[in-house]
Write a protein that holds these residues in place. Structure first.
Motif, mmCIF file in Angstrom:
data_model
loop_
_atom_site.group_PDB
_atom_site.id
_atom_site.type_symbol
_atom_site.label_atom_id
_atom_site.label_comp_id
_atom_site.label_asym_id
_atom_site.label_seq_id
_atom_site.Cartn_x
_atom_site.Cartn_y
_atom_site.Cartn_z
ATOM 1 N N SER A 166 43.148 45.423 47.490
ATOM 2 C CA SER A 166 43.732 45.448 46.161
ATOM 3 C C SER A 166 43.983 46.832 45.914
ATOM 4 O O SER A 166 42.818 47.684 45.760
ATOM 5 C CB SER A 166 42.872 44.650 45.265
ATOM 6 O OG SER A 166 41.515 45.388 45.117
ATOM 7 N N ARG A 171 42.561 41.956 37.507
ATOM 8 C CA ARG A 171 42.173 40.549 37.891
ATOM 9 C C ARG A 171 42.055 40.389 39.491
ATOM 10 O O ARG A 171 41.898 39.126 39.970
ATOM 11 C CB ARG A 171 43.274 39.830 37.432
ATOM 12 C CG ARG A 171 43.600 40.178 35.920
ATOM 13 C CD ARG A 171 44.388 39.203 35.423
ATOM 14 N NE ARG A 171 44.858 39.429 33.831
ATOM 15 C CZ ARG A 171 45.299 38.909 32.754
ATOM 16 N NH1 ARG A 171 45.775 37.458 33.178
ATOM 17 N NH2 ARG A 171 45.625 39.171 31.887
ATOM 18 N N ALA A 172 42.351 41.289 40.175
ATOM 19 C CA ALA A 172 42.305 41.157 41.573
ATOM 20 C C ALA A 172 40.796 40.831 42.160
ATOM 21 O O ALA A 172 40.035 41.484 41.421
ATOM 22 C CB ALA A 172 42.693 42.476 42.378
ATOM 23 N N VAL A 173 40.464 40.027 42.999
ATOM 24 C CA VAL A 173 39.380 39.602 43.545
ATOM 25 C C VAL A 173 39.134 40.250 44.925
ATOM 26 O O VAL A 173 40.158 40.359 45.735
ATOM 27 C CB VAL A 173 38.959 38.249 43.687
ATOM 28 C CG1 VAL A 173 37.666 37.845 43.918
ATOM 29 C CG2 VAL A 173 39.497 37.584 42.217
ATOM 30 N N GLY A 174 37.928 40.586 45.191
ATOM 31 C CA GLY A 174 37.550 41.048 46.535
ATOM 32 C C GLY A 174 37.989 42.308 46.922
ATOM 33 O O GLY A 174 39.116 42.448 47.596
ATOM 34 N N GLY B 163 43.478 37.951 46.362
ATOM 35 C CA GLY B 163 43.305 39.370 45.759
ATOM 36 C C GLY B 163 43.805 40.597 46.870
ATOM 37 O O GLY B 163 43.363 41.717 46.152
ATOM 38 N N SER B 217 48.615 40.334 43.162
ATOM 39 C CA SER B 217 47.962 39.198 42.160
ATOM 40 C C SER B 217 48.361 39.539 40.664
ATOM 41 O O SER B 217 47.368 39.180 39.888
ATOM 42 C CB SER B 217 46.863 38.790 42.449
ATOM 43 O OG SER B 217 45.686 40.002 42.403
#
Lengths: 401, 259
Positions: A166, A171-174, B163, B217
């Motif tokens: 990312s 709000r991005a995950v990981g 993500g 995202s």
């Protein structure tokens, strides 16, 4: 004996037709009047130099177009779908169309190196997209003739994908880059606390101020450099005088040569004209064409066969998956029959031959072998010699990949 | 004699150590393996902020300034695409979602579009960006018939939903080095590259890059005052004259082959 070949007369007639003002529709080669052929004599063919540059063969119907007059032709075919091959060499200077060759699928011609036949089944220098015909004349001389090039507008797009961690957005995950090794080689080094205090700006500025350099620049602006302009103007004046003296200083021999060349130019302009001789019969009228740039005289041997190969397609654009019908027409436009006629079409990578789609007027031995472009090399070998004026048309279909 | 034996022993030990060293090196790739060969370094990379590469193209040759390049975006079955209205957007904001998004985009501008109806992610929306960095030169009567085809697949969306960042560089394939297979939605798979490679440089090796699609995202901000920044100022775009006809014609073709 001087006679003109049938090919040249027909081409000249077509060119004249277009120069008159495109009065007629496109002249299909099949619709041209049959002119009695003259054979068994040395032939001098007269052909305009500008013809090959300004005329293209339509891939749709094989008709001949004068490219420079296309935009002025009111007929529907000219104003409508332009053949891609003709459009790529558009000569209309008012609306110049820019093309990218990567967006076109080209097939035909003989791109370098020139194709040569090294055995009965093998050609060297045959590149993808090449289309040639190989034959032997009555005297046994091998000849290779390349076809025109057909172009289809068929762009194909692909993509390169990269998946990374990312880069933005809370709000991005990981965070995928956490697993990457982090260099820890500098941990043991002492922190540069003292160095930071030592690197004062003033101490560094005293060194880099460079007062000596400033003084040198002030001293090295001499007055002589300003006065060089006068010197330069004097030099130019001296050169001009020198040129003028040389121009008027002609020697006695040079004056004679100038007079001789001037008279020769006047004489050449008065006698400049184009003469067309048919069957050793000199025409009663002279054709004067001031727009003619020049002409080329081809001397052909007696009974020399010559093949003309032209290629066309039934459409000018294609999407992946579309089927395109190609046609190859070979015609003996020489004065003797030809033997061992072999037509070779080396298909490009994005053209796939449709099995069973071959149509040919004459009896041929057909072969399809793999080529270096991961497509097929199509070969047709005529079983019978091709006589004077005879022609053979081959049609086949290809799917655009 | 003993010295020779000692030397041989040391040589053997050194060779074994070298063998272990090389074995360890070739077991996995490192970021340094993907450094550009030679001393050159590209000025533009796909990791540059959106709009940088396209703006750089505007200073190049050719009639690219003010040209609306037709672009068509498709996806898996059921996925819908919509585009914000140019200029002053309406309260609804977006166009009617369509399975094939066709529009003429300015080179150098960045367009953020909306992706909905993603399979397996009901109610989830994605907002990728597309940046046209070069144009095509078709014959005049084939301009809208051959747009830049951007075909997104399900892996793009699922990766973004996890993500991660998906960067796709669309390039015009060189016919001399084209892949010898029939192109359809099944075979039109992207060329996967490493995280340490530059997709713009890789695409430039296989053809001419024409567009960059970035799928992340990121979601729209909650404050309306931040929406123009999110949509890159709502740049102008041109609708296709035959967009509706081609859209209806292709709706039945693309999804069935992707299934």
């Amino acid at each position: 004996m001087r006679t003109s070949s049938i090919q040249s007369v027909s081409i000249l007639s077509v060119a004249c037709t277009f120069l008159v003002g495109c009065a007629s529709q496109h002249l299909s080669r099949k619709d041209q009047p049959k002119t009695p052929r003259v054979a068994a004599r040395p032939v001098n063919a007269i052909e305009m130099n500008s013809f090959s540059n300004g005329v293209s063969v339509s891939p749709a119907d094989g008709s001949i177009h004068l490219v420079g007059h296309r935009s002025h032709c009111p007929c529907e075919h000219c104003q409508g779908a332009l053949s891609a091959a003709g459009a790529m060499q558009s000569a209309d200077t008012s609306t110049v169309q820019i093309y990218d060759t990567q967006e076109f699928l080209r097939d035909g011609g003989d791109s370098g190196p020139t194709a040569v036949r090294i055995s009965d089944q093998t050609f060297r220098g045959l590149q993808p997209e090449d289309t040639i015909v190989h034959y032997k004349t009555a005297t046994g001389q091998p000849e290779i003739q390349a076809s025109n090039q057909v172009a289809l507008y068929a762009p194909r797009f692909r993509s390169v994908r990269q998946i990374s961690g990312s880069l933005a957005g809370g709000r991005a995950v990981g965070p995928a880059q956490m697993d990457r090794p982090v260099g820890i080689v500098n941990v043991d080094q002492p922190l540069p606390g003292l160095v930071m205090r030592d690197s004062l700006e003033l101490g560094h500025a005293d060194v880099a101020r460079g007062l000596d350099a400033m003084r040198e620049r002030e001293r090295t602006v001499p007055v002589e450099s300003v006065q060089q302009l006068n010197v330069a103007s004097n030099v130019m004046a001296a050169l001009l005088n020198l040129t003028a003296q040389q121009a008027y200083d002609l020697q006695g021999e040079q004056k004679a040569l100038v007079h001789q060349y001037a008279n020769a130019a006047v004489t050449y302009q008065l006698d400049e004209c184009l003469e067309v001789a048919v069957q050793s019969f000199r025409t009663p009228s002279l054709v004067r064409d001031q727009t003619l740039d020049g002409f080329t005289i081809y001397d052909f041997e007696q009974g020399h066969g010559r093949l003309q190969i032209s290629k066309f397609a039934d459409r000018e654009d294609a999407r992946p998956g579309d089927v395109v019908t190609f046609g190859i027409r070979i015609e003996n436009v020489g004065d003797g029959e030809v033997n061992e006629v072999v037509v070779v079409d080396n298909l490009t990578t994005r053209l796939e031959y449709v099995q069973g789609s071959l149509e040919c007027e004459a009896e041929v031995d057909f072969q399809a072998v793999d080529n270096q472009a991961q497509s097929l090399q199509l070969r047709w070998e005529l079983k019978e010699p091709l006589g004077v004026g005879e022609s053979v048309t081959i049609q086949f279909k290809c799917q655009v990949r | 004699m003993s010295e020779i034996t000692t030397l041989q022993t040391r040589l053997a030990a050194g060779l074994i150590a070298l063998a272990f060293l090389f074995e360890g090196r070739v077991s996995g790739s490192e970021p340094a393996d993907f450094l550009p060969r030679g001393s050159s370094r590209p000025l533009l990379r796909a990791s540059d902020p959106p709009g940088v590469v396209g703006q750089a193209r505007l200073t190049g040759r050719g009639p690219v300034v003010g040209y609306y390049q037709p672009v068509a975006i498709t996806g898996p079955k059921g996925v819908r695409f919509s585009l914000p209205h140019a200029g002053n957007p309406s309260p609804s904001g977006m166009t009617v979602p369509a399975q094939r998004l066709e529009a003429g985009f300015l080179i150098g501008s960045v367009y953020r579009f909306q992706v909905t109806h993603i399979p397996g992610a009901l109610g989830v929306e994605l907002f990728p960006t597309v940046e046209v960095i070069d144009r095509t030169y078709p014959p005049q009567h084939l301009v809208t018939r051959y747009p830049i085809e951007i075909q997104l697949d399900d892996e793009d969306f699922q990766t973004a939903l996890r993500g991660q960042m998906v960067t796709r560089v669309i390039y015009l394939e060189d016919p001399q080095t084209a892949i010898p297979e029939l192109q359809n939605p099944k075979t039109n798979v992207p060329l996967e590259i490493s995280e340490f490679q530059d997709p713009l440089a890789v695409a430039d090796e296989y053809g001419r890059p024409v567009a960059i699609v970035r799928i992340g995202s990121l979601t729209p901000p909650s404050q309306p005052s931040l929406l123009p920044e999110f949509y890159f100022g709502y740049p102008q775009w041109a609708p296709f004259p035959h967009a509706s006809a081609s859209q209806n014609a292709d709706q039945d073709e693309v999804p069935s082959e992707l299934e």
